[in-house]
Scaffold this motif. Structure first.
Motif, short mmCIF file in Angstrom:
data_model
loop_
_atom_site.label_atom_id
_atom_site.label_comp_id
_atom_site.label_asym_id
_atom_site.label_seq_id
_atom_site.Cartn_x
_atom_site.Cartn_y
_atom_site.Cartn_z
N UNK A 66 -2.77 4.14 -51.04
CA UNK A 66 -2.34 4.39 -49.66
C UNK A 66 -3.23 5.44 -49.01
N UNK A 67 -3.45 5.27 -47.70
CA UNK A 67 -4.20 6.25 -46.92
C UNK A 67 -3.27 6.68 -45.80
N UNK A 68 -2.55 7.76 -46.01
CA UNK A 68 -1.54 8.18 -45.03
C UNK A 68 -2.13 9.15 -44.03
N UNK A 69 -2.11 8.75 -42.76
CA UNK A 69 -2.57 9.63 -41.69
C UNK A 69 -1.36 9.97 -40.84
N UNK A 70 -0.97 11.23 -40.85
CA UNK A 70 0.28 11.67 -40.23
C UNK A 70 1.45 10.78 -40.70
N UNK A 71 1.43 10.45 -41.97
CA UNK A 71 2.51 9.68 -42.59
C UNK A 71 2.41 8.18 -42.41
N UNK A 72 1.42 7.71 -41.64
CA UNK A 72 1.28 6.28 -41.37
C UNK A 72 0.17 5.72 -42.27
N UNK A 73 0.45 4.62 -42.95
CA UNK A 73 -0.54 4.07 -43.88
C UNK A 73 -1.61 3.29 -43.11
N UNK A 74 -2.82 3.80 -43.11
CA UNK A 74 -3.91 3.15 -42.36
C UNK A 74 -4.28 1.79 -42.94
N UNK A 75 -3.88 1.55 -44.19
CA UNK A 75 -4.19 0.24 -44.77
C UNK A 75 -3.20 -0.83 -44.30
N UNK A 76 -2.11 -0.37 -43.68
CA UNK A 76 -1.06 -1.32 -43.24
C UNK A 76 -1.15 -1.63 -41.75
N UNK A 77 -1.83 -0.80 -40.97
CA UNK A 77 -1.80 -1.00 -39.51
C UNK A 77 -2.76 -2.12 -39.10
N UNK A 78 -2.54 -2.67 -37.91
CA UNK A 78 -3.36 -3.80 -37.44
C UNK A 78 -4.78 -3.32 -37.12
N UNK A 79 -5.69 -4.27 -37.06
CA UNK A 79 -7.09 -3.95 -36.73
C UNK A 79 -7.15 -3.33 -35.33
N UNK A 80 -6.28 -3.79 -34.44
CA UNK A 80 -6.27 -3.27 -33.06
C UNK A 80 -5.84 -1.80 -33.04
N UNK A 81 -4.78 -1.49 -33.79
CA UNK A 81 -4.31 -0.10 -33.85
C UNK A 81 -5.36 0.80 -34.52
N UNK A 82 -6.04 0.22 -35.50
CA UNK A 82 -7.07 1.02 -36.19
C UNK A 82 -8.22 1.32 -35.23
N UNK A 83 -8.58 0.34 -34.40
CA UNK A 83 -9.66 0.57 -33.42
C UNK A 83 -9.28 1.68 -32.45
N UNK A 84 -7.96 1.69 -32.08
CA UNK A 84 -7.48 2.74 -31.16
C UNK A 84 -7.59 4.12 -31.79
N UNK A 85 -7.21 4.18 -33.07
CA UNK A 85 -7.27 5.47 -33.79
C UNK A 85 -8.70 5.96 -33.96
N UNK A 86 -9.59 4.99 -34.23
CA UNK A 86 -10.99 5.31 -34.48
C UNK A 86 -11.63 5.82 -33.19
N UNK A 87 -12.19 6.91 -33.23
CA UNK A 87 -12.81 7.45 -32.02
C UNK A 87 -11.87 8.36 -31.27
N UNK A 88 -10.63 7.91 -31.06
CA UNK A 88 -9.69 8.73 -30.30
C UNK A 88 -9.06 9.82 -31.17
N UNK A 89 -8.64 9.45 -32.37
CA UNK A 89 -8.00 10.40 -33.29
C UNK A 89 -8.96 10.79 -34.42
N UNK A 90 -9.62 9.74 -34.96
CA UNK A 90 -10.50 9.95 -36.11
C UNK A 90 -11.92 9.53 -35.71
N UNK A 91 -12.86 10.42 -35.89
CA UNK A 91 -14.24 10.08 -35.51
C UNK A 91 -15.16 10.24 -36.71
N UNK A 92 -16.22 9.45 -36.68
CA UNK A 92 -17.18 9.47 -37.78
C UNK A 92 -18.53 9.98 -37.28
#
Ligand code: SF4
Length: 311
Positions: A66-92
């Motif tokens: 599991x990869x829990x980000x603020x308690x939410x498993x990033x392996x479980x969320x949709x690709x769309x939600x992950x795209x939203x998180x990427x850049x806005x919350x988590x940046x590389x």
């Protein structure tokens, strides 16, 4: 609540030669406003670990745990939600500025594109913000530099452009993959100073092979070897009182500690040694080390280590 928690994370890749076990049962957490350094030699799995958090692995990757980000498993969320998180919350901040930037687009346009995507600004507003940000990154004459292409900039400036792009959306958590790799010592110090400033008040996972870099900027350090963690703890304690023989070897290989290289090479992630994975290179290895795979022992004082000598 932790900002990020990796729970029994595994990442493997099937290949014609066998299964590459790049990340093997890793447990690691990062708190709010904490900077964690992930240290290890090339090929130990640290970049794969970082890319797994942001879900940018090759499609052939098999990911477990599991990869829990603020308690939410990033392996479980949709690709769309992950795209939203990427850049806005988590940046590389990716590893290689030369290959990570688009060679046929002006750097200002590349930054403005990220700003537009996440803030819905007009092209002109995004361009203006991009130029301002380049100025804040201490790039001289930012208006002119923004109109240049990546190949017209120095390595240090390209790195600053990548940092600007990562910060363009004001992320909470930054994954920085070898941000000082290949830079001369003066530019490296400048980039580290900049990283220290821009990550203040944020969390960061800094992936690096350079223990000195991690110490200078990170609150805690985790040491990775052959796909698994061998030790973690507060940076000062790891540097002043390393518990694992591999960590001691890394410290002794620093210029400030005599440049003594660790004998041998890292094992293949397809054919891992039996018992302790470090035993073929460990000066303290005993017969037991060849047969028993040590568990990670939480020492209860903010430190953990994987070595039979520490149990
Ligand atoms: Fe060395 Fe044995 Fe400790 Fe492994 S378990 S690091 S081989 S002493």
């Amino acid at each position: 609540m932790r900002l990020l928690e990796l729970v029994d994370l595994t990442v493997s890749f099937p290949t014609v030669d066998g299964v590459v076990r790049a990340v093997d049962h890793v447990h690691l957490s990062i708190d709010d406003v904490e900077r964690m350094g992930l240290i290890g030699e090339t090929g130990c799995g640290k970049t794969v670990l970082g890319m797994s958090i942001i879900r940018l692995l090759h499609p052939s990757a098999r990911v477990g745990g599991r990869i829990l980000y603020r308690g939410r498993d990033l392996l479980e969320i949709s690709a769309r939600d992950m795209r939203r998180l990427r850049g806005k919350e988590i940046a590389l901040i990716p590893q290689n500025p030369t290959t990570s930037l688009n060679p046929v687009l002006r750097v200002g346009d590349q930054i403005a594109e990220v700003i537009q995507l996440h803030h819905g600004m007009s092209k002109t507003e995004a361009w203006r913000l991009a130029v301002n940000m380049l100025g804040e990154m201490r790039i001289p004459d930012p208006e002119r530099r923004a109109r240049q292409y990546p190949h017209e900039l120095s390595g240090g400036m390209r790195e600053r452009v990548l940092i600007t792009m990562a910060l363009a959306c004001n992320p909470t958590f930054i994954i920085a993959d070898e941000p000082t790799k290949g830079l001369d010592s003066k530019t490296k110090s400048q980039i580290l100073r900049l990283m220290r400033t821009v990550t203040a008040g944020r969390s960061m996972l800094m992936i690096t092979h350079d223990l000195g870099v991690a110490r200078s900027i990170c609150d805690r350090i985790a040491v990775m070897y052959a796909g698994e963690l061998l030790e973690w703890g507060p940076s000062e304690e790891i540097m002043d009182d390393p518990l694992h023989p591999y960590t001691r070897g890394l410290i002794n290989s620093l210029p400030s500690h005599g440049l003594e290289a660790i004998p041998g090479t890292s094992p293949s992630l397809i054919n891992l040694p039996s018992g302790c994975r470090f035993h073929p290179r460990c000066r303290l290895a005993t017969k037991t080390c060849k047969n028993i795979h040590p568990d990670m022992i939480d020492l209860g004082n903010g430190r953990a280590v994987r070595c039979i000598l520490c149990t």
